[in-house]
Enzyme design. Structure first.
Site, PDB file in Angstrom:
ATOM      1  N   ASN A 212       0.698  -1.141   0.012  1.00 10.99           N
ATOM      2  CA  ASN A 212      -0.112  -0.014   0.106  1.00 10.99           C
ATOM      3  C   ASN A 212       0.706   1.248   0.020  1.00 10.99           C
ATOM      4  O   ASN A 212       1.946   1.033  -0.050  1.00 10.99           O
ATOM      5  CB  ASN A 212      -1.078   0.092   1.020  1.00 10.99           C
ATOM      6  CG  ASN A 212      -0.204  -0.173   2.571  1.00 10.99           C
ATOM      7  OD1 ASN A 212       0.413   0.589   2.911  1.00 10.99           O
ATOM      8  ND2 ASN A 212      -0.626  -1.184   3.245  1.00 10.99           N
ATOM      9  N   ASP A 281      -4.065  -6.198   4.507  1.00  6.59           N
ATOM     10  CA  ASP A 281      -4.992  -7.113   5.250  1.00  6.59           C
ATOM     11  C   ASP A 281      -5.205  -8.542   4.686  1.00  6.59           C
ATOM     12  O   ASP A 281      -5.537  -9.294   5.525  1.00  6.59           O
ATOM     13  CB  ASP A 281      -6.494  -6.566   5.082  1.00  6.59           C
ATOM     14  CG  ASP A 281      -6.873  -4.979   5.817  1.00  6.59           C
ATOM     15  OD1 ASP A 281      -6.483  -5.232   6.845  1.00  6.59           O
ATOM     16  OD2 ASP A 281      -7.385  -4.425   5.150  1.00  6.59           O
ATOM     17  N   LYS A 291       9.586 -16.018 -10.970  1.00  8.33           N
ATOM     18  CA  LYS A 291       8.713 -14.911 -11.447  1.00  8.33           C
ATOM     19  C   LYS A 291       7.655 -15.723 -12.362  1.00  8.33           C
ATOM     20  O   LYS A 291       7.883 -16.549 -13.277  1.00  8.33           O
ATOM     21  CB  LYS A 291       9.527 -14.131 -12.311  1.00  8.33           C
ATOM     22  CG  LYS A 291       8.769 -13.022 -12.822  1.00  8.33           C
ATOM     23  CD  LYS A 291       9.918 -12.099 -13.805  1.00  8.33           C
ATOM     24  CE  LYS A 291       9.045 -11.036 -14.469  1.00  8.33           C
ATOM     25  NZ  LYS A 291       9.728 -10.316 -15.422  1.00  8.33           N
ATOM     26  N   PRO A 307      -3.036 -11.911  10.290  1.00  7.47           N
ATOM     27  CA  PRO A 307      -3.113 -11.708  11.430  1.00  7.47           C
ATOM     28  C   PRO A 307      -3.159 -10.275  11.975  1.00  7.47           C
ATOM     29  O   PRO A 307      -2.559  -9.449  11.199  1.00  7.47           O
ATOM     30  CB  PRO A 307      -1.732 -12.210  12.245  1.00  7.47           C
ATOM     31  CG  PRO A 307      -0.831 -12.252  11.215  1.00  7.47           C
ATOM     32  CD  PRO A 307      -1.572 -12.471   9.807  1.00  7.47           C
ATOM     33  N   ASP A 308      -4.141  -9.835  12.889  1.00  7.36           N
ATOM     34  CA  ASP A 308      -4.367  -8.586  13.353  1.00  7.36           C
ATOM     35  C   ASP A 308      -3.198  -8.522  14.512  1.00  7.36           C
ATOM     36  O   ASP A 308      -3.216  -8.847  15.553  1.00  7.36           O
ATOM     37  CB  ASP A 308      -5.569  -8.188  13.782  1.00  7.36           C
ATOM     38  CG  ASP A 308      -5.733  -6.580  13.943  1.00  7.36           C
ATOM     39  OD1 ASP A 308      -4.991  -6.124  14.775  1.00  7.36           O
ATOM     40  OD2 ASP A 308      -6.713  -6.001  13.613  1.00  7.36           O
ATOM     41  N   ILE A 309      -2.096  -7.704  14.364  1.00  7.29           N
ATOM     42  CA  ILE A 309      -0.825  -7.529  14.930  1.00  7.29           C
ATOM     43  C   ILE A 309      -1.529  -6.890  16.418  1.00  7.29           C
ATOM     44  O   ILE A 309      -1.169  -7.360  17.490  1.00  7.29           O
ATOM     45  CB  ILE A 309       0.146  -6.746  14.462  1.00  7.29           C
ATOM     46  CG1 ILE A 309       0.577  -7.703  13.040  1.00  7.29           C
ATOM     47  CG2 ILE A 309       1.408  -6.701  15.464  1.00  7.29           C
ATOM     48  CD1 ILE A 309       1.662  -6.878  12.127  1.00  7.29           C
ATOM     49  N   PHE A 325      -3.792   3.241  15.226  1.00  9.50           N
ATOM     50  CA  PHE A 325      -3.963   4.243  14.025  1.00  9.50           C
ATOM     51  C   PHE A 325      -5.008   3.813  13.419  1.00  9.50           C
ATOM     52  O   PHE A 325      -5.356   2.643  13.158  1.00  9.50           O
ATOM     53  CB  PHE A 325      -2.752   4.521  13.431  1.00  9.50           C
ATOM     54  CG  PHE A 325      -1.646   5.567  14.046  1.00  9.50           C
ATOM     55  CD1 PHE A 325      -1.069   5.575  15.030  1.00  9.50           C
ATOM     56  CD2 PHE A 325      -1.754   6.837  13.360  1.00  9.50           C
ATOM     57  CE1 PHE A 325      -0.162   6.463  15.654  1.00  9.50           C
ATOM     58  CE2 PHE A 325      -1.087   7.877  13.770  1.00  9.50           C
ATOM     59  CZ  PHE A 325      -0.490   7.781  15.206  1.00  9.50           C
ATOM     60  N   LYS A 339     -14.042   1.707  15.872  1.00  7.85           N
ATOM     61  CA  LYS A 339     -12.834   0.748  15.805  1.00  7.85           C
ATOM     62  C   LYS A 339     -12.018   0.720  16.926  1.00  7.85           C
ATOM     63  O   LYS A 339     -11.606  -0.319  17.613  1.00  7.85           O
ATOM     64  CB  LYS A 339     -11.824   1.294  14.731  1.00  7.85           C
ATOM     65  CG  LYS A 339     -10.586   0.216  14.010  1.00  7.85           C
ATOM     66  CD  LYS A 339      -9.954   0.639  13.161  1.00  7.85           C
ATOM     67  CE  LYS A 339     -10.660   0.703  11.799  1.00  7.85           C
ATOM     68  NZ  LYS A 339      -9.935   1.133  10.532  1.00  7.85           N
ATOM     69  N   LYS A 343     -11.720  -2.707  18.929  1.00  7.91           N
ATOM     70  CA  LYS A 343     -10.276  -3.173  19.237  1.00  7.91           C
ATOM     71  C   LYS A 343      -9.883  -3.265  20.739  1.00  7.91           C
ATOM     72  O   LYS A 343      -8.741  -3.437  21.180  1.00  7.91           O
ATOM     73  CB  LYS A 343      -9.374  -2.575  18.514  1.00  7.91           C
ATOM     74  CG  LYS A 343      -9.416  -2.793  17.061  1.00  7.91           C
ATOM     75  CD  LYS A 343      -8.064  -2.901  16.214  1.00  7.91           C
ATOM     76  CE  LYS A 343      -8.215  -3.295  14.877  1.00  7.91           C
ATOM     77  NZ  LYS A 343      -7.135  -3.383  13.959  1.00  7.91           N
TER      78      LYS A 343
HETATM   79  O1  C5P Z   1      -6.249  -1.582   9.222  1.00  6.30           O
HETATM   80  P1  C5P Z   1      -7.138  -1.094  10.539  1.00  6.30           P
HETATM   81  O2  C5P Z   1      -7.741   0.190  10.273  1.00  6.30           O
HETATM   82  O3  C5P Z   1      -7.842  -2.145  11.212  1.00  6.30           O
HETATM   83  O4  C5P Z   1      -5.973  -0.743  11.480  1.00  6.30           O
HETATM   84  C1  C5P Z   1      -6.224  -0.412  12.883  1.00  6.30           C
HETATM   85  C2  C5P Z   1      -4.946  -0.368  13.566  1.00  6.30           C
HETATM   86  O5  C5P Z   1      -4.540  -1.834  13.756  1.00  6.30           O
HETATM   87  C3  C5P Z   1      -3.475   0.401  13.086  1.00  6.30           C
HETATM   88  O6  C5P Z   1      -3.132   0.741  14.461  1.00  6.30           O
HETATM   89  C4  C5P Z   1      -2.841  -0.786  12.387  1.00  6.30           C
HETATM   90  O7  C5P Z   1      -1.300  -0.641  12.816  1.00  6.30           O
HETATM   91  C5  C5P Z   1      -3.341  -2.006  13.386  1.00  6.30           C
HETATM   92  N1  C5P Z   1      -3.173  -3.291  12.631  1.00  6.30           N
HETATM   93  C6  C5P Z   1      -2.373  -4.355  12.960  1.00  6.30           C
HETATM   94  N2  C5P Z   1      -2.550  -5.552  12.153  1.00  6.30           N
HETATM   95  C7  C5P Z   1      -3.297  -5.587  11.144  1.00  6.30           C
HETATM   96  C8  C5P Z   1      -4.178  -4.739  10.613  1.00  6.30           C
HETATM   97  C9  C5P Z   1      -4.182  -3.479  11.613  1.00  6.30           C
HETATM   98  O8  C5P Z   1      -1.502  -4.139  13.786  1.00  6.30           O
HETATM   99  N3  C5P Z   1      -3.339  -6.668  10.356  1.00  6.30           N
END
Ligand code: C5P
Length: 402
Positions: A212, A281, A291, A307-309, A325, A339, A343
């Site tokens: 991105n 995502d 390639k 995964p959502d870190i 953020f 959000k 979260k």
């Molecule tokens: O993508 P999203 O708007 O949900 O991101 C919100 C927050 O979650 C941001 O702080 C982003 O760094 C974190 N995040 C993450 N791992 C992901 C998606 C988002 O840590 N896979």
């Protein structure tokens, strides 16, 4: 360059004899533009490179070079000047002048008022590469640092004498930034920060991937601001073109899964986790090692959720203070607050997508349990400092601070 408001009202700028003295003229001009009252004092050697008239015109103040100048009423210039200043900045500071300062000598106006000062002293060394690396200079610089003198630079590069290497005075922009950074209150002393920044890159094949437009500017600014305020910083960064922030433990990663692994491996003992990274995502299932060859058929990529870190960290049994953020394209506060609650975050910084990616300036809204706190448009480093001042207020106080 976007001008920040200086932390100083009155600054004494000392100029010593070196070719970088010409840069001091621009420095004085920009300080004056920031609203600082600048008093210039030059050494006799500095006057061989640039004249007092130049500084007088730029600062709007008489320039002094001589301890015995009879324009100074009571002959107490060395006391008066430092009493009237918030700080002294010697730029450029020659090797000889650093040696004098380190030894506490006072044989001209500038060295005398540095010795007699009651305000902070900062120096921006500038000299030939051999002079800088000479053990005597290195010893002097160490002594000065031990004495609490702030040393800005030097930097490496092409020198006026034709040599290459360390010894150039910092560029005026970098010097002003260092000056500003040195004035940040140490509200985060002893705190350990883990910060994610930049985009992630999810490989499709050996040369292609999904990513991105995140530039990493905001995350790197948060890392810098945290260090300025006394924190120890580990920065986990996706691929960016940002220069490594000096003093941070920088861990470079590529994919979201690598970012998660680096975050989890570095969480122990951290007080604060700031997730600034724009994490992809989805990742590509079964990326090709080679390639992929172009042909006439439709190419289908299979994507699986990353995964959502941040969620992984927030949901730990004893998580650090977590800051998220959110970049939204509309209904900023409503979507971002949703959000934050989903979260389970104590604090979320929201901005509009058109501001979030690549720009040097942005506008943020901080959301916490008390409501929305808008931060007006400003350079990202200024927003980062404001965000971290807010974080500092929200952190649990140590027993002895209660
Ligand atoms: O993508 P999203 O708007 O949900 O991101 C919100 C927050 O979650 C941001 O702080 C982003 O760094 C974190 N995040 C993450 N791992 C992901 C998606 C988002 O840590 N896979």
């Amino acid at each position: 360059m976007i001008m920040a408001q200086s932390a100083f009202k009155r600054l004494l700028v000392g100029v010593t004899g070196g070719i970088a003295a010409y840069k001091a003229a621009e420095l004085v001009r920009l300080l004056v533009r920031q609203g600082v009252k600048v008093q210039v004092v030059m050494t006799p050697a500095a006057c061989q490179f640039i004249t007092p008239i130049t500084f007088q015109a730029l600062s709007g103040q008489p320039v002094f070079t001589d301890l015995w100048d009879d324009r100074i009423d009571n002959g107490m210039a060395h006391i008066e000047f430092s009493r009237d200043s918030d700080a002294i900045l010697v730029a450029p500071a020659s090797a000889d002048f650093l040696a004098k300062l380190a030894q506490g000598r006072a044989d001209d106006l500038l060295s005398t008022l540095c010795l007699a000062r009651s305000c902070p002293l900062m120096v921006a060394p500038a000299m030939n590469v051999q002079m800088w690396h000479n053990p005597a200079t290195q010893r002097n610089v160490e002594l000065l640092k031990k004495d609490g003198v702030l040393v800005f630079g030097p930097e490496s590069g092409e020198q006026a004498c034709g040599d290459e290497g360390m010894g150039r005075m910092l560029d005026v922009g970098a010097l002003l930034e260092a000056l500003e950074a040195s004035q940040q209150p140490k509200l985060l002393s002893g705190k350990k920060f883990l910060i994610t920044a930049g985009p992630t890159f999810e490989a499709i094949d050996a040369v292609r991937g999904i990513t991105n437009l995140s530039s990493g500017k905001m995350g790197y600014a948060v890392a810098r601001a945290a260090m300025e305020m006394g924190a120890e910083v580990t920065l986990v960064s996706g691929p960016t073109c940002q220069p490594p922030p000096q003093g941070a433990n920088l861990i470079k990663v590529v994919s979201a899964q690598e970012m998660l692994a680096a975050v989890m491996a570095n969480l122990v003992g951290k007080d604060v986790f700031v997730a600034v990274a724009a994490v992809a995502d989805y990742y590509v299932l079964n990326p090709s090692e080679h390639k992929i060859k172009k042909d006439a058929h439709i190419l289908t990529l299979e994507l699986a959720p990353n995964p959502d870190i941040l969620a992984n960290v927030v949901n730990l049994p004893d998580p650090p203070f977590c800051v998220g953020f959110a970049a939204e394209s509309e209904n900023l506060i409503e979507y971002a607050e949703y959000k934050r609650r989903r979260k389970n975050l104590p604090l979320l910084a929201a901005n509009l997508i058109q501001d979030a990616f690549g720009a040097d300036e942005s506008e943020l809204v901080l959301l916490d349990d008390k409501g929305a706190h808008p931060l007006p448009r400003a350079p990202k480093i200024i927003l980062a400092r404001q965000l971290l001042r807010h974080v500092a207020k929200m952190l649990p106080k140590k027993k002895d601070q209660e």
